[in-house]
Design a protein around this motif. Structure first.
Motif, PDB file in Angstrom:
ATOM      1  N   THR A  50       0.826  -1.209   0.000  1.00 18.11           N
ATOM      2  CA  THR A  50       0.000   0.000   0.000  1.00 18.11           C
ATOM      3  C   THR A  50       0.859   1.258   0.000  1.00 18.11           C
ATOM      4  N   ARG A  51       0.464   2.198  -0.880  1.00 14.83           N
ATOM      5  CA  ARG A  51       1.138   3.497  -0.943  1.00 14.83           C
ATOM      6  C   ARG A  51       0.337   4.500  -0.106  1.00 14.83           C
ATOM      7  N   VAL A  52       1.014   5.152   0.843  1.00 14.41           N
ATOM      8  CA  VAL A  52       0.349   6.047   1.785  1.00 14.41           C
ATOM      9  C   VAL A  52       0.925   7.450   1.666  1.00 14.41           C
ATOM     10  N   ALA A  53       0.044   8.458   1.661  1.00 20.48           N
ATOM     11  CA  ALA A  53       0.454   9.860   1.759  1.00 20.48           C
ATOM     12  C   ALA A  53       0.017  10.373   3.124  1.00 20.48           C
ATOM     13  N   ALA A  54       0.983  10.667   3.995  1.00 21.97           N
ATOM     14  CA  ALA A  54       0.697  11.115   5.357  1.00 21.97           C
ATOM     15  C   ALA A  54       0.936  12.618   5.462  1.00 21.97           C
ATOM     16  N   PHE A  55       0.029  13.314   6.147  1.00 21.58           N
ATOM     17  CA  PHE A  55       0.108  14.761   6.318  1.00 21.58           C
ATOM     18  C   PHE A  55       0.133  15.068   7.811  1.00 21.58           C
ATOM     19  N   THR A  56       1.113  15.879   8.245  1.00 18.35           N
ATOM     20  CA  THR A  56       1.259  16.187   9.669  1.00 18.35           C
ATOM     21  C   THR A  56       1.612  17.656   9.873  1.00 18.35           C
ATOM     22  N   VAL A 112       3.025  25.762  11.868  1.00 19.34           N
ATOM     23  CA  VAL A 112       1.801  25.561  11.109  1.00 19.34           C
ATOM     24  C   VAL A 112       2.144  25.589   9.633  1.00 19.34           C
ATOM     25  N   GLY A 113       1.829  24.521   8.947  1.00 24.77           N
ATOM     26  CA  GLY A 113       2.126  24.426   7.534  1.00 24.77           C
ATOM     27  C   GLY A 113       1.006  24.990   6.685  1.00 24.77           C
ATOM     28  N   ALA A 114       1.364  25.584   5.552  1.00 26.57           N
ATOM     29  CA  ALA A 114       0.359  26.032   4.600  1.00 26.57           C
ATOM     30  C   ALA A 114      -0.409  24.811   4.099  1.00 26.57           C
ATOM     31  N   PRO A 115      -1.737  24.902   3.984  1.00 26.60           N
ATOM     32  CA  PRO A 115      -2.529  23.735   3.561  1.00 26.60           C
ATOM     33  C   PRO A 115      -2.376  23.467   2.066  1.00 26.60           C
ATOM     34  N   SER A 116      -1.152  23.191   1.664  1.00 31.56           N
ATOM     35  CA  SER A 116      -0.854  22.975   0.254  1.00 31.56           C
ATOM     36  C   SER A 116      -0.323  21.565   0.040  1.00 31.56           C
ATOM     37  N   ILE A 117      -0.358  21.131  -1.214  1.00 31.71           N
ATOM     38  CA  ILE A 117       0.085  19.787  -1.577  1.00 31.71           C
ATOM     39  C   ILE A 117       1.285  19.903  -2.516  1.00 31.71           C
ATOM     40  N   PRO A 118       2.473  19.528  -2.081  1.00 31.69           N
ATOM     41  CA  PRO A 118       3.650  19.632  -2.943  1.00 31.69           C
ATOM     42  C   PRO A 118       3.490  18.792  -4.212  1.00 31.69           C
ATOM     43  N   ASP A 119       4.011  19.306  -5.312  1.00 30.99           N
ATOM     44  CA  ASP A 119       3.945  18.566  -6.573  1.00 30.99           C
ATOM     45  C   ASP A 119       4.747  17.272  -6.515  1.00 30.99           C
ATOM     46  N   ALA A 142      -0.986   7.849  -4.414  1.00 30.23           N
ATOM     47  CA  ALA A 142      -1.135   7.043  -3.202  1.00 30.23           C
ATOM     48  C   ALA A 142      -2.390   6.191  -3.298  1.00 30.23           C
ATOM     49  N   ASP A 143      -2.496   5.224  -2.404  1.00 34.20           N
ATOM     50  CA  ASP A 143      -3.701   4.401  -2.276  1.00 34.20           C
ATOM     51  C   ASP A 143      -4.564   4.855  -1.096  1.00 34.20           C
ATOM     52  N   VAL A 144      -3.908   5.396  -0.067  1.00 35.35           N
ATOM     53  CA  VAL A 144      -4.580   5.845   1.151  1.00 35.35           C
ATOM     54  C   VAL A 144      -3.962   7.167   1.578  1.00 35.35           C
ATOM     55  N   VAL A 145      -4.800   8.093   2.050  1.00 33.10           N
ATOM     56  CA  VAL A 145      -4.315   9.357   2.612  1.00 33.10           C
ATOM     57  C   VAL A 145      -4.513   9.293   4.132  1.00 33.10           C
ATOM     58  N   HIS A 146      -3.482   9.659   4.873  1.00 33.61           N
ATOM     59  CA  HIS A 146      -3.531   9.591   6.337  1.00 33.61           C
ATOM     60  C   HIS A 146      -3.225  10.970   6.906  1.00 33.61           C
ATOM     61  N   ALA A 147      -4.209  11.579   7.555  1.00 32.91           N
ATOM     62  CA  ALA A 147      -4.038  12.891   8.190  1.00 32.91           C
ATOM     63  C   ALA A 147      -3.729  12.700   9.668  1.00 32.91           C
ATOM     64  N   HIS A 148      -2.658  13.336  10.117  1.00 28.52           N
ATOM     65  CA  HIS A 148      -2.298  13.288  11.536  1.00 28.52           C
ATOM     66  C   HIS A 148      -2.683  14.582  12.235  1.00 28.52           C
ATOM     67  N   THR A 149      -3.524  15.363  11.614  1.00 33.74           N
ATOM     68  CA  THR A 149      -4.022  16.606  12.177  1.00 33.74           C
ATOM     69  C   THR A 149      -5.325  16.954  11.476  1.00 33.74           C
ATOM     70  N   GLY A 154      -4.009  19.021   7.609  1.00 33.03           N
ATOM     71  CA  GLY A 154      -5.147  18.107   7.590  1.00 33.03           C
ATOM     72  C   GLY A 154      -6.141  18.492   6.507  1.00 33.03           C
ATOM     73  N   LEU A 155      -6.303  19.793   6.266  1.00 37.95           N
ATOM     74  CA  LEU A 155      -7.172  20.257   5.188  1.00 37.95           C
ATOM     75  C   LEU A 155      -6.576  19.909   3.831  1.00 37.95           C
ATOM     76  N   ALA A 156      -5.251  20.001   3.727  1.00 34.89           N
ATOM     77  CA  ALA A 156      -4.592  19.599   2.479  1.00 34.89           C
ATOM     78  C   ALA A 156      -4.796  18.107   2.231  1.00 34.89           C
ATOM     79  N   ALA A 157      -4.715  17.306   3.290  1.00 37.05           N
ATOM     80  CA  ALA A 157      -4.931  15.866   3.162  1.00 37.05           C
ATOM     81  C   ALA A 157      -6.349  15.584   2.655  1.00 37.05           C
ATOM     82  N   ARG A 158      -7.319  16.307   3.203  1.00 34.82           N
ATOM     83  CA  ARG A 158      -8.709  16.096   2.781  1.00 34.82           C
ATOM     84  C   ARG A 158      -8.877  16.469   1.301  1.00 34.82           C
ATOM     85  N   ARG A 159      -8.270  17.575   0.891  1.00 31.80           N
ATOM     86  CA  ARG A 159      -8.373  18.002  -0.507  1.00 31.80           C
ATOM     87  C   ARG A 159      -7.680  17.010  -1.439  1.00 31.80           C
TER      88      ARG A 159
END
Length: 366
Positions: free
Chosen positions: A2-8, A68-75, A80-87, A92-97
């Motif tokens: 599984t490929r995971v994209a984690a956001f913290t 506090v990170g900008a709610p952006s998604i680096p290119d 990924a197969d699953v997105v995991h938000a740790h906030t 966390g808003l970037a993860a949801r988007r």
């Protein structure tokens, strides 16, 4: 695999529970289970490693050491197969988007009850109540829009279900301890290096007001031959040091300890003292146990479950300072028996066990 994209919202070199969990999960996941990329608030103090993706960030003004990170998604973040938000905030808003845009399942970990930290912003009761109400409403909104919420302990799950009334499925996945790193070692060299003698009662971690570390001083005040040792730092340290000067007990402040020193610190202690009622799991208590050190802690929050009363340490009722002192003295008197019990449970609290459980939940949402 599984490929995971984690956001913290905690950046990787910070020594705290959330960061430790993400870093450990990522390393173990990449070793055996697939691929995990981490998006985090960038800082000039840290150079990203492979599969780490920084975003622009600013210091959080009310909580020293947090960015506090900008709610952006680096290119650079791969598919990924699953997105995991740790906030639930910031990234966390970037993860949801990211999840919505790619129609991916969103898993969220609940690490910290935000309302408990409102006092960092204000001390006014009415404002505190308003901030707490607003933060809980926001958390309810966020977590109810995920596919799965992970809680590190049963008490934290009950808080999410009963207090926040989260309707999304909530599952318990303990964070796990790196038992290769945290294991019993000879603590004599550590004692000698810091000139420590006699029975040692200690704590390491963030010195936050919410952790009630002054209770350790009150509970040990007048204990013969005991030395109290604090590792770590934080906003409550100055007040804690002032309180220590008035206490009838030998108190030492060691400041931040390198990760390489932590096993020696835990192993040098006779009892780890933990009065914090706001823990979602209490990783430092489990780290101490993994090194063979029993814990005397409050019977509240996650510590109600993390400490196996009479087996790996002792509880005391919230606010009962005499009871805290009794718990410390019992743990000191029964150290050898409790230490053996702590070592017997190492496998059950290991990061390998946690990651295996994590994999089952990732599989379930895909």
């Amino acid at each position: 695999m599984t490929r995971v994209a984690a956001f913290t919202d905690t950046y990787l070199p910070t020594v705290n529970g959330v960061t430790y969990t993400i870093e450990a999960w990522r390393d173990h996941w990449n070793d055996d289970h697939g691929r995990m990329d981490v998006v985090y608030p960038g800082t000039t103090e840290y150079t990203p490693r492979s599969r780490e993706h920084p975003v622009r960030s600013l210091p959080f003004p009310f909580y020293d050491g947090v960015r506090v990170g900008a709610p952006s998604i680096p290119d650079t973040v791969p598919n990924a197969d699953v997105v995991h938000a740790h906030t639930a905030f910031g990234l966390g808003l970037a993860a949801r988007r990211y999840a919505r845009k790619r129609d991916l399942p969103l898993v969220a970990s609940y690490h910290t009850p935000t309302a408990e930290y409102a006092e960092y912003i204000t001390s006014r009761d009415r404002v505190l109540a308003s901030i707490s109400t607003a933060s809980e409403a926001y958390e309810r909104w966020y977590y109810d829009r995920t596919d799965l919420v992970l809680a590190p302990s049963e008490p934290t799950k009950r808080h999410l279900v009963d207090d926040l009334e989260i309707t999304t499925p909530v599952r318990v996945v303990p964070n796990g301890i790196d038992t290769d790193r945290f294991q019993p070692v000879d603590g004599d060299a550590f004692r000698e290096r810091y000139d420590l003698e006699g029975p040692l009662v200690g704590y390491t971690g963030r010195h936050g007001f919410e952790k009630r570390l002054g209770d350790v001083l009150d509970a040990t005040d007048g204990m013969d031959d005991v030395t109290v040792v604090f590792g770590g730092d934080g906003p409550a340290r100055e007040r804690l040091e002032a309180r220590a000067r008035r206490a009838d007990v030998d108190v030492r402040f060691l400041g931040f300890l390198d990760r390489e020193e932590l096993s020696a610190f835990y192993s040098a202690l006779d009892v780890f003292a933990f009065p914090s009622p706001v823990e979602t799991q209490g990783l430092v208590a489990l780290e101490a146990n993994a090194c063979g050190t029993p814990v005397a802690g409050v019977d509240a929050g996650a510590l109600a479950d993390t400490i196996d009363d009479g087996t790996t340490g002792y509880h005391y009722d919230p606010g009962d300072i005499d009871g805290f002192g009794d718990a410390i003295e019992r743990a000191l008197a029964e150290h050898d028996r409790l230490a053996e019990n702590c070592l017997d449970r190492r496998d059950s609290i290991s990061i390998d066990t946690a990651v295996d459980e994590l994999e089952r939940h990732y599989d379930a949402v895909q």
